[in-house]
Design a protein around this motif. Sequence first.
Motif, PDB file in Angstrom:
ATOM      1  N   PRO A   1      22.843 -22.025 -49.244  1.00 43.13           N
ATOM      2  CA  PRO A   1      22.354 -20.635 -49.170  1.00 43.13           C
ATOM      3  C   PRO A   1      23.731 -19.740 -49.569  1.00 43.13           C
ATOM      4  O   PRO A   1      24.890 -20.384 -49.850  1.00 43.13           O
ATOM      5  N   ARG A   2      23.563 -18.468 -49.637  1.00 42.09           N
ATOM      6  CA  ARG A   2      24.640 -17.769 -50.048  1.00 42.09           C
ATOM      7  C   ARG A   2      25.945 -17.494 -49.065  1.00 42.09           C
ATOM      8  O   ARG A   2      27.048 -17.575 -49.509  1.00 42.09           O
ATOM      9  N   GLU A   3      25.696 -17.636 -47.881  1.00 41.36           N
ATOM     10  CA  GLU A   3      26.554 -17.865 -46.836  1.00 41.36           C
ATOM     11  C   GLU A   3      26.478 -18.896 -45.913  1.00 41.36           C
ATOM     12  O   GLU A   3      25.456 -19.173 -45.499  1.00 41.36           O
ATOM     13  N   TYR A   4      27.252 -19.507 -45.589  1.00 40.58           N
ATOM     14  CA  TYR A   4      27.419 -20.824 -44.684  1.00 40.58           C
ATOM     15  C   TYR A   4      28.470 -20.751 -43.889  1.00 40.58           C
ATOM     16  O   TYR A   4      29.763 -20.918 -44.305  1.00 40.58           O
ATOM     17  N   ARG A   5      28.661 -20.631 -42.474  1.00 38.30           N
ATOM     18  CA  ARG A   5      29.447 -20.325 -41.522  1.00 38.30           C
ATOM     19  C   ARG A   5      30.823 -19.635 -41.906  1.00 38.30           C
ATOM     20  O   ARG A   5      31.866 -19.883 -41.918  1.00 38.30           O
ATOM     21  N   GLY A   6      30.245 -18.248 -42.393  1.00 38.88           N
ATOM     22  CA  GLY A   6      31.417 -17.294 -42.868  1.00 38.88           C
ATOM     23  C   GLY A   6      31.806 -17.459 -44.340  1.00 38.88           C
ATOM     24  O   GLY A   6      32.528 -16.560 -44.778  1.00 38.88           O
ATOM     25  N   MET A   7      31.483 -18.671 -44.873  1.00 37.02           N
ATOM     26  CA  MET A   7      31.923 -18.928 -46.111  1.00 37.02           C
ATOM     27  C   MET A   7      30.929 -18.204 -47.250  1.00 37.02           C
ATOM     28  O   MET A   7      29.715 -18.920 -47.273  1.00 37.02           O
ATOM     29  N   THR A   8      31.240 -17.660 -48.091  1.00 37.85           N
ATOM     30  CA  THR A   8      30.196 -16.665 -48.963  1.00 37.85           C
ATOM     31  C   THR A   8      30.464 -17.242 -50.788  1.00 37.85           C
ATOM     32  O   THR A   8      31.664 -17.596 -50.891  1.00 37.85           O
ATOM     33  N   VAL A   9      29.252 -17.217 -51.285  1.00 43.38           N
ATOM     34  CA  VAL A   9      29.103 -17.503 -52.719  1.00 43.38           C
ATOM     35  C   VAL A   9      30.056 -16.490 -53.403  1.00 43.38           C
ATOM     36  O   VAL A   9      29.850 -15.354 -53.117  1.00 43.38           O
ATOM     37  N   PRO A  10      31.014 -16.517 -54.387  1.00 36.48           N
ATOM     38  CA  PRO A  10      31.673 -15.544 -55.188  1.00 36.48           C
ATOM     39  C   PRO A  10      30.510 -14.706 -55.865  1.00 36.48           C
ATOM     40  O   PRO A  10      29.625 -14.997 -56.486  1.00 36.48           O
ATOM     41  N   GLU A  11      30.693 -13.213 -55.730  1.00 35.97           N
ATOM     42  CA  GLU A  11      29.563 -12.231 -56.317  1.00 35.97           C
ATOM     43  C   GLU A  11      29.528 -12.508 -57.475  1.00 35.97           C
ATOM     44  O   GLU A  11      28.273 -12.322 -58.224  1.00 35.97           O
TER      45      GLU A  11
END
Length: 237
Positions: free
Chosen positions: A188-198
Amino acid sequence: MRFDVCTLFPEMFESYLGQSILKRAIDRELVSVHRWDFRDYTDDKHNKVDDRPFGGGPGMLIRCQPVFDCVEAVRQVDDENDEPDELISLTPQGERLDQQLAAELATRKRVILLCGRYEGFDERIRLGLKPREVSIGDFVLNGGEVAAMVVIDSVVRLLPGVLGDETSSKYDSFSESGLLEYPQYTRPREYRGMTVPEVLIGGNHEEVARWRAEQSLQRTKERRADLIQQQSQDDAG
């Protein structure tokens, strides 16, 4: 491409050859891996292939006779190929295996791999057979079998048709750019507060390519600055 593995433990390759990308490549006849047991070629009535070193010292050495006879038998097998084979001895004293060497071996039609055990080979095996000596790192293994698997793995993925996406190996670490690979993400785009760079979500391919190049350079500077220094020396030379 054909690999011939000469070893005292051919059974070690059983599971390895039946898994993942390598198995598919074998099933599709893009590569073949043949195993040869040194013990099948010994002239010792007790089936021994090793003996104590002259001059004393710990451990045992693999004798010349079974290795010479095994390699000569392997070379006599008709593989419908007129090109000479590449005979490789896996040893910590050899040249370091890297992506460039793997790419070079991927151009060969046939590679024969010698797997040592115990304290290694009688020196006359090196002098008489003149194998190319290759090391996978500055450490010592119990035998050359794992190193042989590393060589096979690094080479096979570079063969045409082996990978599902022909461009996959192009972007591997140490490949065309000589740098480490950029970081990658999936759902997913967000996991445990870590996000994929826009930048990876926006759909702008030029920006994605630029970001990946920057990340690759930054990661290489942080982790393997020696690669950048080497690249600079090569460009200057």
